[in-house]
Enzyme design. Structure first.
Site, PDB file in Angstrom:
ATOM      1  N   CYS A 145       0.830  -1.197   0.000  1.00 48.11           N
ATOM      2  CA  CYS A 145       0.000   0.000   0.000  1.00 48.11           C
ATOM      3  C   CYS A 145       0.871   1.256   0.000  1.00 48.11           C
ATOM      4  O   CYS A 145       0.663   2.177  -0.790  1.00 48.11           O
ATOM      5  CB  CYS A 145      -0.929  -0.031   1.219  1.00 48.11           C
ATOM      6  SG  CYS A 145      -2.131   1.309   1.266  1.00 48.11           S
ATOM      7  N   CYS A 146       1.879   1.296   0.885  1.00 48.90           N
ATOM      8  CA  CYS A 146       2.781   2.450   0.934  1.00 48.90           C
ATOM      9  C   CYS A 146       3.533   2.606  -0.389  1.00 48.90           C
ATOM     10  O   CYS A 146       3.816   3.729  -0.807  1.00 48.90           O
ATOM     11  CB  CYS A 146       3.788   2.296   2.073  1.00 48.90           C
ATOM     12  SG  CYS A 146       3.151   2.661   3.714  1.00 48.90           S
ATOM     13  N   CYS A 226      -1.178   8.368   7.635  1.00 43.48           N
ATOM     14  CA  CYS A 226      -2.485   8.001   7.095  1.00 43.48           C
ATOM     15  C   CYS A 226      -3.418   7.593   8.236  1.00 43.48           C
ATOM     16  O   CYS A 226      -2.984   6.989   9.223  1.00 43.48           O
ATOM     17  CB  CYS A 226      -2.344   6.838   6.125  1.00 43.48           C
ATOM     18  SG  CYS A 226      -1.512   7.258   4.591  1.00 43.48           S
ATOM     19  N   CYS A 229      -3.502   3.903   9.571  1.00 46.21           N
ATOM     20  CA  CYS A 229      -2.252   3.400  10.141  1.00 46.21           C
ATOM     21  C   CYS A 229      -1.704   4.292  11.242  1.00 46.21           C
ATOM     22  O   CYS A 229      -0.517   4.232  11.581  1.00 46.21           O
ATOM     23  CB  CYS A 229      -1.210   3.233   9.039  1.00 46.21           C
ATOM     24  SG  CYS A 229      -1.724   2.107   7.734  1.00 46.21           S
ATOM     25  N   CYS A 252       7.658   4.390   5.610  1.00 46.90           N
ATOM     26  CA  CYS A 252       6.740   4.079   4.518  1.00 46.90           C
ATOM     27  C   CYS A 252       7.472   3.455   3.347  1.00 46.90           C
ATOM     28  O   CYS A 252       6.920   2.696   2.575  1.00 46.90           O
ATOM     29  CB  CYS A 252       6.010   5.322   4.075  1.00 46.90           C
ATOM     30  SG  CYS A 252       7.085   6.726   3.791  1.00 46.90           S
TER      31      CYS A 252
HETATM   32  S1  SF4 Z   1       0.461   4.455   5.819  1.00 45.90           S
HETATM   33 FE1  SF4 Z   1      -1.157   2.876   5.684  1.00 45.90          FE
HETATM   34  S2  SF4 Z   1      -2.823   3.729   4.434  1.00 45.90           S
HETATM   35 FE2  SF4 Z   1      -0.992   5.034   4.158  1.00 45.90          FE
HETATM   36  S3  SF4 Z   1      -0.040   4.269   2.313  1.00 45.90           S
HETATM   37 FE3  SF4 Z   1       0.950   3.198   4.030  1.00 45.90          FE
HETATM   38  S4  SF4 Z   1      -0.243   1.312   4.391  1.00 45.90           S
HETATM   39 FE4  SF4 Z   1      -1.456   2.666   3.031  1.00 45.90          FE
END
Ligand code: SF4
Length: 263
Positions: A145-146, A226, A229, A252
């Site tokens: 995701c990051c 985010c 998280c 991240c």
């Molecule tokens: S901090 Fe969490 S929601 Fe944001 S990009 Fe990374 S995994 Fe995704």
């Protein structure tokens, strides 16, 4: 604060920033190595403002970008940058998962500091549709995701810039503990003028210049990324314990260098 130090990150081996690697870099890019040596000498002994001037007005005028999360620690760096050159491009990474408070804080700081070139960047719609159509990838694979929400957009947005300024600090994570003031990474020079700063230094600067805090700080969020998280920090926890809580993750993307908070 200790004098500026300079290092090269060896991307090919994927190591964290640490010992200066002239030989390794020189073998691949002798021009960059020579420029880095020059920057090393120029940065020596400068304070944070001096290092910013080195990047913004002396070595890379018009070629330097700041990448900022507009989180709890972002304002100090942005205030310094705005004092030197408010037209500096500031790349704000909107992952699509931020707190609404962060978006409003961005608007407030832009207005108060007079930042004239604030650019919002984010994940490509095609990547969102392909990799995270339901918007829940964070719950299964935070690294993936990051990667598409942060690492890829930042890398894309920095194309064409010769230098980047970050607000990363050594005290923040283990990976940053040996970070140096100037680095060469991914084809550009990266300046970390706050590398030596402590939380107390940041608070003192913010108080002296009456910089408004991120609205979530007083609500129990000392480090803000985010929404899915980030959680409130409990008494006795460290200030980053609310980030990716329960996971072996505190960055991240290992070399993304957003602004010090890993968004
Ligand atoms: S901090 Fe969490 S929601 Fe944001 S990009 Fe990374 S995994 Fe995704």
């Amino acid at each position: 604060m200790t004098p500026a130090r300079v290092t090269v990150i060896d991307q090919a081996r994927g190591i964290a920033p640490r010992a200066f690697d002239r030989q390794g870099l020189g073998a691949r890019d002798p021009l960059a190595a020579a420029r880095l040596a020059k920057l090393e000498a120029a940065a020596e002994g400068r304070d944070a403002t001096g290092i910013l001037r080195l990047a913004l007005t002396e070595e890379f005028p018009g070629q330097t970008a700041v990448v900022s999360s507009f989180g709890s620690e972002s304002a100090v760096l942005l205030h310094m940058v705005a004092k030197i050159d408010p037209t500096t491009p500031v790349l704000f990474l909107n992952t699509g998962k931020l707190f609404g408070e962060t978006l409003r804080y961005r608007d407030r700081l832009q207005d108060e500091f007079g930042l004239t070139d604030l650019r919002t960047i984010g994940p490509h719609p095609d990547d969102r549709a392909r990799l995270d159509p339901e918007g829940a990838l964070w719950s299964r694979n935070t690294d993936a995701c990051c990667d598409f929400r942060k690492v890829v957009p930042v890398k894309r947005a920095l194309q064409g810039f010769g230098a980047q300024i970050t607000g990363r600090k050594r005290f923040q994570t283990n990976a940053r503990a040996e970070m140096t003031t100037v680095e060469y990474f991914d084809g550009r020079f990266r300046f970390n003028p706050l590398a030596d700063w402590s939380l107390a230094d940041l608070e003192a600067y913010a108080a002296e210049h009456e910089i408004p805090p991120h609205p979530l700080v007083e609500d129990g969020y000392p480090s803000i990324g985010c929404m899915p998280c980030t959680r409130r920090v409990q008494e006795g926890e460290s200030y980053r314990d609310g980030r990716w809580s329960g996971l072996e993750k505190d960055e991240c993307g290992i070399h993304i260098g957003v602004d010090g908070e890993g968004i």
